[in-house]
Design an enzyme around this catalytic site. Sequence first.
Site, short mmCIF file in Angstrom:
data_model
loop_
_atom_site.label_atom_id
_atom_site.label_comp_id
_atom_site.label_asym_id
_atom_site.label_seq_id
_atom_site.Cartn_x
_atom_site.Cartn_y
_atom_site.Cartn_z
N GLU A 167 3.55 -10.57 77.29
CA GLU A 167 3.12 -10.92 75.92
C GLU A 167 4.54 -10.98 75.26
O GLU A 167 4.67 -11.90 73.93
CB GLU A 167 2.27 -9.38 75.32
N THR A 220 4.82 -12.38 64.72
CA THR A 220 5.95 -11.31 65.82
C THR A 220 7.03 -11.11 65.62
O THR A 220 7.88 -10.56 65.61
CB THR A 220 5.48 -11.30 67.06
N1 HSE Z 1 4.75 -2.72 68.26
C1 HSE Z 1 5.00 -4.51 67.61
C2 HSE Z 1 4.66 -4.81 66.43
C3 HSE Z 1 3.20 -4.95 68.04
O1 HSE Z 1 5.03 -3.65 65.59
O2 HSE Z 1 6.74 -5.79 67.14
C4 HSE Z 1 3.49 -6.64 67.51
O3 HSE Z 1 2.26 -6.70 67.21
#
Ligand code: HSE
Length: 324
Positions: free
Chosen positions: A145, A198
């Site tokens: 990921e 992201t």
């Molecule tokens: N914890 C991560 C974020 C999850 O909030 O960036 C991303 O899917």
Amino acid sequence: MLVEGATGTVDTMSDERAVVASPCTVSNLGPGFDVFGMALRQPEDRIEARMTPEPGVVVESISGPGSEAISRDPDQNSAAVAAAVVLERGGADFGLALRITKGVRPFSGIGSSGASAAGGAYAANLLLERPLSMGEMVLAAAKGEEVIAGGLHADNVGPALMGGFVIVRSYDPLDLVRITPPSNLGVVVCMPDVSVSTKRARAVLPGTVPLKDMIFHLGHAASLAVGMRSGDVPLIGKSMRDVVIEPARAPLNPYLAEAEALARERGAAGSFLGGSGPCVIAIFDTDLVDGEGIAEALVQMYESRDTQATSWVTTWGYGCRRLE
Ligand code: HSE
């Protein structure tokens, strides 16, 4: 990075081909940035892995929502990278051909790339003669990921593999704790037709956190975990607050505050931004509240603002499983 531990059983059946289902996940759950995650019952990816005599991993096909935007380059595909790490750590003398069917588009906020990474790791592990532990699989999936997210985090791949609600107690060594959520915990997922990368959503985060915000998050995170353990949906819901990450990401997620407030008005026990967005997540008590009503209200709110939206009414899920 060392792997200290993670609970969960590892299927050890070896074969030449494995087909697995790997669930989407909600992460952060308000106060638990990069720490809290929960598997969903749906949607889920389907990953087929076939052994090949040539070493290395190839992505033969990707289908389903948003598949045209996903790289087939094995160094840029989360399932392929995760599978390659599993093969390498497991000392495999074979390669893999992957076929990926997406359950949700990428950049959704419900762990789309994490579902593929977890599924890739899980399928590859089924084909090893000596399978890796759950903790090693989580680490392999997190590395998969990482190529998409631009940072290593296990709060999507952990619950995708282990099911239930997962706390990343520590990253170095990687150590995860699993709690079975209450059976009456319903989840509404509302996905507006907005893409949030992201990488970008992590780039906007503050580098430091004021002490008062740390105290706020600690109190809410600890209470949320107690609510999961004791089956207290109202406590879980009122603990879903975030004064650090969501405010920084709000400009990337139009109508976030309105959506969260509306979900609570319609009976949700709590609401939050799913991962890096744009999904808005609401949790509710399935014995008391109609989740469909919350979902409809959210979709209508977005549509009244010229933004298409899709919704799921679901509950927490069990993690990766073998289909064939
Ligand atoms: N914890 C991560 C974020 C999850 O909030 O960036 C991303 O899917």
